[in-house]
Write a protein that holds these residues in place. Structure first.
Motif, short mmCIF file in Angstrom:
data_model
loop_
_atom_site.label_atom_id
_atom_site.label_comp_id
_atom_site.label_asym_id
_atom_site.label_seq_id
_atom_site.Cartn_x
_atom_site.Cartn_y
_atom_site.Cartn_z
N VAL A 73 0.84 -1.20 0.00
CA VAL A 73 0.00 0.00 0.00
C VAL A 73 0.87 1.25 0.00
O VAL A 73 0.65 2.19 -0.77
N ALA A 74 1.88 1.27 0.86
CA ALA A 74 2.76 2.44 0.96
C ALA A 74 3.51 2.69 -0.34
O ALA A 74 3.65 3.84 -0.78
N CYS A 79 4.11 6.09 -4.98
CA CYS A 79 4.19 6.23 -6.44
C CYS A 79 3.21 7.29 -6.93
O CYS A 79 3.50 8.00 -7.90
N ALA A 80 2.08 7.41 -6.26
CA ALA A 80 1.05 8.37 -6.68
C ALA A 80 1.25 9.75 -6.08
O ALA A 80 0.58 10.71 -6.49
N GLU A 89 4.25 12.04 4.61
CA GLU A 89 3.06 11.57 5.30
C GLU A 89 2.93 10.05 5.23
O GLU A 89 2.65 9.38 6.23
N VAL A 90 3.15 9.49 4.04
CA VAL A 90 3.11 8.03 3.89
C VAL A 90 4.22 7.39 4.71
O VAL A 90 4.01 6.37 5.39
N ASP A 91 5.40 7.98 4.68
CA ASP A 91 6.55 7.48 5.43
C ASP A 91 6.24 7.40 6.92
O ASP A 91 6.49 6.38 7.57
N CYS A 92 5.68 8.46 7.47
CA CYS A 92 5.33 8.49 8.89
C CYS A 92 4.28 7.43 9.23
O CYS A 92 4.33 6.79 10.30
N SER A 214 -6.28 2.72 0.64
CA SER A 214 -5.99 4.08 1.09
C SER A 214 -5.01 4.07 2.26
O SER A 214 -4.71 3.02 2.83
N LEU A 215 -4.55 5.25 2.63
CA LEU A 215 -3.64 5.37 3.77
C LEU A 215 -4.30 4.87 5.05
O LEU A 215 -3.65 4.21 5.87
#
Length: 242
Positions: A73-74, A79-80, A89-92, A214-215
């Motif tokens: 997912v991450a 990629c998007a 934000e994704v990293d966190c 989604s996140l």
């Protein structure tokens, strides 16, 4: 009803992007991916009678309950991403969902190596925004740099679609665990490759779900390996870093 996994055709990915995918998935990539067992070393040491069937079941569970719904997912979300802030934000979110310190170490140490490698390449596309800003922050220690997020950012900069990036991430995780089992003497190399082929439908299905998640849906639940990952740090002798 089980969802039928979509198929990524070679014609959907141009030659240059395909070469990028092969490079990111190459075991020779010098980022330390195969120095980590994710708890498998301690688990196998505690259970010497476990055979091929259990290892296969373990890897399948890891794909469906951890690497798919978290790393896959991450990678797709990275990629998007269109801004450095979105990547951070994704990293966190990935770091917050990795509960075991050794798992965070494995993810971020490999990710930082890949970020450094990316910045050292001469291809301008690979260091275009937002990847360049994010890689700079990772190398400077201002962002965690989880491997799946760095992979997603690097792949996007070279034109790979999110579906392929998720697939690369999930397959890479499965391959690393099977490789660890081989190096620990619990699988032959031939058997590990056979298991990787048998797991292809599982990998494809997990990657498809990851690519459409989604996140907020990101998760990781793998208590069996997590418990042994904690025990691994207290072992007198270790073949793997984590």
């Amino acid at each position: 009803m089980q969802r039928r996994p979509s198929t990524v055709r070679i014609s959907d990915v141009d030659t240059r992007s395909l070469l990028v995918a092969l490079q990111l998935g190459d075991s020779a990539l010098p980022i330390g991916r195969f120095a980590h067992s994710q708890g498998l070393e301690a688990l196998l040491a505690a259970s010497p009678a476990l055979g091929d069937a259990h290892i296969r079941e373990l890897v399948e569970s890891q794909i469906t309950e951890s690497s798919g719904p978290l790393d896959g997912v991450a990678a797709a979300l990275a990629c998007a991403a269109r801004t450095c802030a979105a990547l951070v934000e994704v990293d966190c979110a990935v770091t917050a969902r990795r509960l075991i310190p050794s798992a965070r170490l494995a993810s971020t140490s490999c990710g930082r190596q890949l970020a450094r490698l990316a910045l050292g390449l001469t291809d301008a596309d690979l260091t275009a925004e937002p990847a360049r800003g994010y890689f700079d922050r990772v190398v400077a220690g201002e962002a965690d740099g989880n491997l799946c997020v760095v992979e997603g950012a690097a792949a996007a900069a070279r034109g790979l679609p999110g579906s392929v990036v998720a697939l690369l991430s999930v397959r890479g995780s499965a391959s690393a665990m099977l490789s660890a089992a081989v190096r620990l003497g619990r699988l032959t190399s031939r058997r590990a490759q056979r298991l990787l082929v048998e797991l292809e439908p599982v990998i494809a299905a997990a990657a498809e779900v990851a690519g459409s998640s989604s996140l907020a849906e990101m998760r990781s639940t793998m208590p069996e390996l997590e418990i042994h990952a904690l025990r691994h740090g207290r072992a007198d002798g270790r073949s793997f870093i984590t």
